[in-house]
Design an enzyme around this catalytic site. Sequence first.
Site, PDB file in Angstrom:
ATOM      1  N   ASN A 169     -45.313   7.637 -38.942  1.00 57.93           N
ATOM      2  CA  ASN A 169     -45.570   6.357 -38.305  1.00 57.93           C
ATOM      3  C   ASN A 169     -44.948   5.222 -39.122  1.00 57.93           C
ATOM      4  O   ASN A 169     -44.869   5.289 -40.348  1.00 57.93           O
ATOM      5  CB  ASN A 169     -47.061   6.132 -38.030  1.00 57.93           C
ATOM      6  CG  ASN A 169     -47.970   6.352 -39.227  1.00 57.93           C
ATOM      7  OD1 ASN A 169     -47.625   7.081 -40.147  1.00 57.93           O
ATOM      8  ND2 ASN A 169     -49.128   5.726 -39.203  1.00 57.93           N
TER       9      ASN A 169
ATOM     10  N   GLU B  62     -45.272   1.132 -39.258  1.00 57.32           N
ATOM     11  CA  GLU B  62     -45.999  -0.037 -38.771  1.00 57.32           C
ATOM     12  C   GLU B  62     -45.126  -1.287 -38.822  1.00 57.32           C
ATOM     13  O   GLU B  62     -44.051  -1.295 -39.421  1.00 57.32           O
ATOM     14  CB  GLU B  62     -47.273  -0.236 -39.607  1.00 57.32           C
ATOM     15  CG  GLU B  62     -48.261   0.889 -39.413  1.00 57.32           C
ATOM     16  CD  GLU B  62     -49.552   0.708 -40.178  1.00 57.32           C
ATOM     17  OE1 GLU B  62     -50.510   1.425 -39.845  1.00 57.32           O
ATOM     18  OE2 GLU B  62     -49.603  -0.118 -41.107  1.00 57.32           O
TER      19      GLU B  62
ATOM     20  N   CYS C 111     -45.577   5.482 -33.593  1.00 56.89           N
ATOM     21  CA  CYS C 111     -46.312   6.643 -34.106  1.00 56.89           C
ATOM     22  C   CYS C 111     -45.369   7.748 -34.586  1.00 56.89           C
ATOM     23  O   CYS C 111     -44.201   7.802 -34.208  1.00 56.89           O
ATOM     24  CB  CYS C 111     -47.196   7.226 -33.011  1.00 56.89           C
ATOM     25  SG  CYS C 111     -48.473   6.122 -32.400  1.00 56.89           S
TER      26      CYS C 111
ATOM     27  N   GLU D  10     -45.347  10.942 -33.783  1.00 58.84           N
ATOM     28  CA  GLU D  10     -44.886  11.831 -32.718  1.00 58.84           C
ATOM     29  C   GLU D  10     -43.659  11.242 -32.011  1.00 58.84           C
ATOM     30  O   GLU D  10     -42.683  11.934 -31.748  1.00 58.84           O
ATOM     31  CB  GLU D  10     -45.987  12.063 -31.687  1.00 58.84           C
ATOM     32  CG  GLU D  10     -47.262  12.668 -32.248  1.00 58.84           C
ATOM     33  CD  GLU D  10     -48.288  11.619 -32.674  1.00 58.84           C
ATOM     34  OE1 GLU D  10     -47.928  10.612 -33.321  1.00 58.84           O
ATOM     35  OE2 GLU D  10     -49.474  11.809 -32.332  1.00 58.84           O
TER      36      GLU D  10
ATOM     37  N   CYS E 230     -52.072   9.749 -29.470  1.00 62.57           N
ATOM     38  CA  CYS E 230     -52.523   8.621 -28.655  1.00 62.57           C
ATOM     39  C   CYS E 230     -51.903   8.717 -27.253  1.00 62.57           C
ATOM     40  O   CYS E 230     -51.014   9.525 -26.993  1.00 62.57           O
ATOM     41  CB  CYS E 230     -52.155   7.299 -29.327  1.00 62.57           C
ATOM     42  SG  CYS E 230     -50.424   6.817 -29.167  1.00 62.57           S
TER      43      CYS E 230
ATOM     44  N   CYS F 185     -48.059   8.288 -27.029  1.00 64.52           N
ATOM     45  CA  CYS F 185     -47.331   9.479 -27.483  1.00 64.52           C
ATOM     46  C   CYS F 185     -47.431  10.609 -26.463  1.00 64.52           C
ATOM     47  O   CYS F 185     -46.458  11.333 -26.245  1.00 64.52           O
ATOM     48  CB  CYS F 185     -47.830   9.926 -28.845  1.00 64.52           C
ATOM     49  SG  CYS F 185     -47.269   8.833 -30.174  1.00 64.52           S
TER      50      CYS F 185
HETATM   51 ZN   LIG Z   1     -49.130   7.732 -30.807  1.00 62.99          ZN
END
Ligand SMILES: [Zn+2]
Length: 139
Positions: A47, A49, A58, A60, A92, A95
Amino acid sequence: MNERVIDWDHLDARARAVASNAYVPYSHFAVGAAILTANGNVFVGCNVENASFGLTNCAERTAIFTARASGDDSEVLAVSVYTPTEVPTPPCGACRQVLNEFGPTMQVRNICDSTMVTHTTLDALLPGAFGPKNLADAR
Ligand SMILES: [Zn+2]
């Protein structure tokens, strides 16, 4: 579903390792993901940010985008996702949607800092998914 034997030990190790590359100055929640494509390639992501938060990406999705950027256009068969938690944490919603684009029946494994593991499929995590087929059906 593709019958390729999935080396989960390798995918899990790659997912754990790449989490150390995560850029997480705000959440300190470093996630790693490793995907296996039908071509036999493994791509990893972490990930990343952003101070605006909404632009955070993210692990993934980073792995998926890396696969595409590397020229592998084969189906994604499996993903292992590591989170720095005591219980496994599933991908999430964003993703799940992106993973669906490249492997709607892929196997999804979630690992963490304990020995707990969850194992499911993307179509179980995102039933009734909207995908490329829906756009094709509209024509
Ligand atoms: Zn995600």
